[in-house]
Design a protein around this motif. Structure first.
Motif, PDB file in Angstrom:
ATOM      1  N   ILE A 137      -6.549   4.352  -4.541  1.00  0.00           N
ATOM      2  CA  ILE A 137      -7.214   4.057  -3.272  1.00  0.00           C
ATOM      3  C   ILE A 137      -8.461   3.202  -3.504  1.00  0.00           C
ATOM      4  CG2 ILE A 137      -8.509   5.103  -1.372  1.00  0.00           C
ATOM      5  CD1 ILE A 137      -6.487   7.372  -1.384  1.00  0.00           C
ATOM      6  N   THR A 138      -9.200   3.498  -4.579  1.00  0.00           N
ATOM      7  CA  THR A 138     -10.442   2.769  -4.843  1.00  0.00           C
ATOM      8  C   THR A 138     -10.176   1.345  -5.286  1.00  0.00           C
ATOM      9  OG1 THR A 138     -11.555   4.822  -5.476  1.00  0.00           O
ATOM     10  CG2 THR A 138     -12.562   2.750  -6.208  1.00  0.00           C
ATOM     11  N   PHE A 139      -9.280   1.169  -6.247  1.00  0.00           N
ATOM     12  CA  PHE A 139      -9.082  -0.154  -6.841  1.00  0.00           C
ATOM     13  C   PHE A 139      -7.862  -0.901  -6.307  1.00  0.00           C
ATOM     14  CE2 PHE A 139     -11.257   2.462 -10.081  1.00  0.00           C
ATOM     15  CZ  PHE A 139     -12.443   1.741 -10.154  1.00  0.00           C
ATOM     16  N   GLY A 140      -6.974  -0.215  -5.619  1.00  0.00           N
ATOM     17  CA  GLY A 140      -5.774  -0.860  -5.078  1.00  0.00           C
ATOM     18  C   GLY A 140      -5.793  -1.007  -3.574  1.00  0.00           C
ATOM     19  N   THR A 196      -8.438  -0.463  -1.421  1.00  0.00           N
ATOM     20  CA  THR A 196      -9.653  -1.071  -0.862  1.00  0.00           C
ATOM     21  C   THR A 196      -9.568  -2.600  -0.785  1.00  0.00           C
ATOM     22  OG1 THR A 196     -11.029   0.781  -1.601  1.00  0.00           O
ATOM     23  CG2 THR A 196     -12.145  -1.307  -1.143  1.00  0.00           C
ATOM     24  N   PRO A 197      -9.114  -3.316  -1.826  1.00  0.00           N
ATOM     25  CA  PRO A 197      -8.956  -4.784  -1.686  1.00  0.00           C
ATOM     26  C   PRO A 197      -7.960  -5.158  -0.591  1.00  0.00           C
ATOM     27  CG  PRO A 197      -8.947  -4.161  -3.995  1.00  0.00           C
ATOM     28  CD  PRO A 197      -8.863  -2.888  -3.217  1.00  0.00           C
ATOM     29  N   LEU A 198      -6.901  -4.341  -0.441  1.00  0.00           N
ATOM     30  CA  LEU A 198      -5.936  -4.627   0.623  1.00  0.00           C
ATOM     31  C   LEU A 198      -6.575  -4.427   1.999  1.00  0.00           C
ATOM     32  CD1 LEU A 198      -2.675  -2.962  -0.776  1.00  0.00           C
ATOM     33  CD2 LEU A 198      -3.384  -5.359  -0.894  1.00  0.00           C
ATOM     34  N   ARG A 199      -7.435  -3.411   2.110  1.00  0.00           N
ATOM     35  CA  ARG A 199      -8.130  -3.169   3.380  1.00  0.00           C
ATOM     36  C   ARG A 199      -9.023  -4.367   3.724  1.00  0.00           C
ATOM     37  NH1 ARG A 199     -11.223   1.215   2.134  1.00  0.00           N
ATOM     38  NH2 ARG A 199      -9.530   2.648   2.690  1.00  0.00           N
ATOM     39  N   VAL A 200      -9.750  -4.883   2.740  1.00  0.00           N
ATOM     40  CA  VAL A 200     -10.608  -6.046   2.974  1.00  0.00           C
ATOM     41  C   VAL A 200      -9.778  -7.250   3.397  1.00  0.00           C
ATOM     42  CG1 VAL A 200     -12.178  -7.686   1.869  1.00  0.00           C
ATOM     43  CG2 VAL A 200     -12.380  -5.230   1.380  1.00  0.00           C
ATOM     44  N   LEU A 201      -8.629  -7.449   2.737  1.00  0.00           N
ATOM     45  CA  LEU A 201      -7.767  -8.582   3.064  1.00  0.00           C
ATOM     46  C   LEU A 201      -7.240  -8.489   4.490  1.00  0.00           C
ATOM     47  CD1 LEU A 201      -6.337 -11.143   2.178  1.00  0.00           C
ATOM     48  CD2 LEU A 201      -4.509  -9.736   1.196  1.00  0.00           C
ATOM     49  N   SER A 209      -0.822   5.350   4.562  1.00  0.00           N
ATOM     50  CA  SER A 209      -1.069   3.967   4.133  1.00  0.00           C
ATOM     51  C   SER A 209      -1.682   3.147   5.267  1.00  0.00           C
ATOM     52  CB  SER A 209       0.231   3.302   3.673  1.00  0.00           C
ATOM     53  OG  SER A 209       0.836   4.036   2.628  1.00  0.00           O
ATOM     54  N   VAL A 210      -1.115   3.285   6.475  1.00  0.00           N
ATOM     55  CA  VAL A 210      -1.592   2.499   7.609  1.00  0.00           C
ATOM     56  C   VAL A 210      -3.030   2.861   7.965  1.00  0.00           C
ATOM     57  CG1 VAL A 210      -1.271   2.010  10.064  1.00  0.00           C
ATOM     58  CG2 VAL A 210       0.717   2.099   8.542  1.00  0.00           C
ATOM     59  N   VAL A 211      -3.319   4.171   8.093  1.00  0.00           N
ATOM     60  CA  VAL A 211      -4.664   4.570   8.504  1.00  0.00           C
ATOM     61  C   VAL A 211      -5.680   4.299   7.398  1.00  0.00           C
ATOM     62  CG1 VAL A 211      -3.789   6.305  10.120  1.00  0.00           C
ATOM     63  CG2 VAL A 211      -4.334   6.971   7.763  1.00  0.00           C
ATOM     64  N   THR A 212      -5.234   4.317   6.142  1.00  0.00           N
ATOM     65  CA  THR A 212      -6.166   4.052   5.041  1.00  0.00           C
ATOM     66  C   THR A 212      -6.483   2.563   4.943  1.00  0.00           C
ATOM     67  OG1 THR A 212      -5.285   5.943   3.830  1.00  0.00           O
ATOM     68  CG2 THR A 212      -6.577   4.353   2.575  1.00  0.00           C
ATOM     69  N   VAL A 213      -5.471   1.715   5.141  1.00  0.00           N
ATOM     70  CA  VAL A 213      -5.693   0.272   5.060  1.00  0.00           C
ATOM     71  C   VAL A 213      -6.494  -0.235   6.258  1.00  0.00           C
ATOM     72  CG1 VAL A 213      -4.547  -1.988   5.135  1.00  0.00           C
ATOM     73  CG2 VAL A 213      -3.716  -0.204   3.587  1.00  0.00           C
ATOM     74  N   ALA A 247       0.835  -1.206   0.000  1.00  0.00           N
ATOM     75  CA  ALA A 247       0.000   0.000   0.000  1.00  0.00           C
ATOM     76  C   ALA A 247       0.874   1.262   0.000  1.00  0.00           C
ATOM     77  CB  ALA A 247      -0.922  -0.014   1.216  1.00  0.00           C
ATOM     78  N   TRP A 248       1.942   1.242   0.799  1.00  0.00           N
ATOM     79  CA  TRP A 248       2.853   2.410   0.830  1.00  0.00           C
ATOM     80  C   TRP A 248       3.465   2.643  -0.536  1.00  0.00           C
ATOM     81  CZ3 TRP A 248       8.051   2.750  -0.268  1.00  0.00           C
ATOM     82  CH2 TRP A 248       8.667   3.975   0.041  1.00  0.00           C
ATOM     83  N   LEU A 249       3.893   1.550  -1.208  1.00  0.00           N
ATOM     84  CA  LEU A 249       4.525   1.699  -2.511  1.00  0.00           C
ATOM     85  C   LEU A 249       3.558   2.314  -3.521  1.00  0.00           C
ATOM     86  CD1 LEU A 249       6.935   1.176  -4.375  1.00  0.00           C
ATOM     87  CD2 LEU A 249       6.025  -1.127  -4.788  1.00  0.00           C
ATOM     88  N   MET A 250       2.304   1.853  -3.539  1.00  0.00           N
ATOM     89  CA  MET A 250       1.329   2.385  -4.491  1.00  0.00           C
ATOM     90  C   MET A 250       1.056   3.868  -4.216  1.00  0.00           C
ATOM     91  SD  MET A 250      -1.461  -0.667  -5.196  1.00  0.00           S
ATOM     92  CE  MET A 250      -1.915  -0.882  -3.484  1.00  0.00           C
ATOM     93  N   LEU A 251       0.939   4.232  -2.935  1.00  0.00           N
ATOM     94  CA  LEU A 251       0.654   5.632  -2.592  1.00  0.00           C
ATOM     95  C   LEU A 251       1.884   6.519  -2.782  1.00  0.00           C
ATOM     96  CD1 LEU A 251      -1.561   5.065   0.569  1.00  0.00           C
ATOM     97  CD2 LEU A 251      -2.305   5.847  -1.685  1.00  0.00           C
ATOM     98  N   TRP A 252       3.058   5.961  -2.579  1.00  0.00           N
ATOM     99  CA  TRP A 252       4.282   6.752  -2.779  1.00  0.00           C
ATOM    100  C   TRP A 252       4.439   7.131  -4.253  1.00  0.00           C
ATOM    101  CZ3 TRP A 252       7.631   9.631  -0.331  1.00  0.00           C
ATOM    102  CH2 TRP A 252       8.863   9.914  -0.901  1.00  0.00           C
ATOM    103  N   LEU A 253       4.064   6.168  -5.134  1.00  0.00           N
ATOM    104  CA  LEU A 253       4.190   6.454  -6.564  1.00  0.00           C
ATOM    105  C   LEU A 253       3.191   7.524  -7.024  1.00  0.00           C
ATOM    106  CD1 LEU A 253       4.697   2.809  -7.917  1.00  0.00           C
ATOM    107  CD2 LEU A 253       6.440   4.599  -7.608  1.00  0.00           C
ATOM    108  N   THR A 254       2.123   7.724  -6.273  1.00  0.00           N
ATOM    109  CA  THR A 254       1.111   8.737  -6.622  1.00  0.00           C
ATOM    110  C   THR A 254       1.050   9.843  -5.559  1.00  0.00           C
ATOM    111  OG1 THR A 254      -0.603   7.414  -5.540  1.00  0.00           O
ATOM    112  CG2 THR A 254      -0.283   7.075  -7.910  1.00  0.00           C
ATOM    113  N   ARG A 255       2.174  10.075  -4.846  1.00  0.00           N
ATOM    114  CA  ARG A 255       2.177  11.052  -3.756  1.00  0.00           C
ATOM    115  C   ARG A 255       1.873  12.468  -4.215  1.00  0.00           C
ATOM    116  NH1 ARG A 255       7.209   9.550  -5.063  1.00  0.00           N
ATOM    117  NH2 ARG A 255       8.846  11.124  -5.418  1.00  0.00           N
TER     118      ARG A 255
END
Length: 355
Positions: free
Chosen positions: A86-89, A91-96, A63-67, A35-43
């Protein structure tokens, strides 16, 4: 009992949770790292409401508070790319992550509590039951034979370390404990001190000796029936506490050799090993109207053949020695029952005999 009609009964032995918790902790860490890597690339598409530039630690915090939650609103996505991540990347990690947390809570709190409650209820209902230590070929055959002979499935407990034995035990409807049969805790869970019989059929004779010693120490009155892989270990297993020791490979070899010269008598012997197929043998206690009669008289009166007599002093007499000996209370006769006697008749026969 046909497949699909059994009641699933699984009781797991207690195991240390540390390894499982560490594994799941590492998995959660990997998810947060992704999650951090995905958000860092779109910071560049993230905005801090305080007006500060976002660093690596800020993105990690987001990343932590969002997941783990829906966030606090102090950092928000403002670009389409960030919102898509956040919507497509995320959210599935949060569910997992939430699935991992919930399954962990279930496994270490709720499931264990349910298992322990069911185990306590089971132990209270057991008395004179049969404990099967080992669920290989011999163990499965023993369970099937016990069921054929009328032993209730709920009064049979199988102990084995193999996960592969679980489904077969469940199909037969018997209780199953996953663990080492030489463990005192496992044997306590099986209420071995209240058992009538313990059938010990592990994969090697060393384990058989250890299991017999443990059972005999915990339950001095239980009858232990054990199998030896090697003929030379029969005496050793008997010394470890077994009341009966059978070497199936040796007995099988003798039957095969017997079949070369006496095939029909060997077929009769095979029938004796399979309840309900043909003739059967039973142990019958001498009580009531049989006291004072000889084996010859009982055979003539009841249409059976008395093969041997075990006296109340524990001496086993062959038919020749016991043929005309008056039977006493406490003696036991070994009876060969002809094929005309069906299972219900045989059960009544044993009941009338005082068994």
């Amino acid at each position: 009992m046909s497949p699909g009609t059994y009641t699933r009964r699984l009781y797991l032995a207690e195991t240390g949770p540390v390894r499982t918790l560490l594994q799941r902790g590492v998995l959660v860490g990997l998810i947060l790292g992704l999650a951090w890597l995905m958000l860092w690339l779109t910071r560049d598409g993230l905005k801090d409401n305080g007006g500060h530039a976002l660093g690596a630690l800020d993105v990690l915090y987001f990343s932590v508070v969002t997941v783990t939650t829906l966030g606090y609103g102090d950092i928000v996505p403002v670009s389409p790319a960030a919102r898509a991540i956040i919507t497509f990347g995320i959210t599935p990690l949060r569910v997992l992550v939430w699935m991992l947390l919930l399954t962990t809570a279930y496994e270490f709190v709720l499931r264990r509590s349910i298992e322990r409650l069911e185990m306590n209820n089971l132990k209270r209902s057991l008395n004179g039951h049969v404990v099967i230590c080992g669920f290989g070929v011999k163990g499965r055959s023993a369970v099937k034979e016990l069921l054929e002979r009328g032993t209730p499935a709920g009064q049979i407990i199988v102990i084995d370390q193999s996960q592969g034995a679980l489904e077969e035990a469940n199909r037969l409807g018997v209780n199953f404990l996953l663990g080492n049969a030489a463990s005192e805790q496992i044997l306590r869970d099986a209420a071995v001190e209240k058992a009538g019989h313990a059938i010990v059929v592990p994969n090697n004779d060393e384990a058989c000796v250890l299991i017999c010693l443990t059972i005999r120490e915990m339950a001095p009155l239980v009858k232990i029936r054990a199998a030896a892989r090697e003929d030379e270990n029969v005496k050793l297993i008997r010394r470890s506490g077994a009341d009966t020791v059978i070497a199936p490979s040796v007995s099988g070899g003798r039957l095969l050799a017997s079949a070369t010269s006496s095939p029909w008598s060997t077929d009769v012997m095979e029938e004796l090993f399979e309840h309900g197929r043909g003739a059967d043998m039973y142990d019958v206690a001498i009580e009531n109207g049989r006291i004072g009669r000889t084996p010859t008289e009982i055979g003539a009166m009841e249409g059976c053949l008395v093969l041997a007599v075990r006296t109340r002093e524990g001496v086993m007499l062959g038919l020749r020695d016991a043929l005309n000996r008056p039977l006493e209370k406490g003696d036991t006769i070994v009876v060969f029952s002809p094929p005309r006697r069906d299972s219900a008749d045989a059960e009544n026969y044993r009941s009338e005999s005082g068994e």
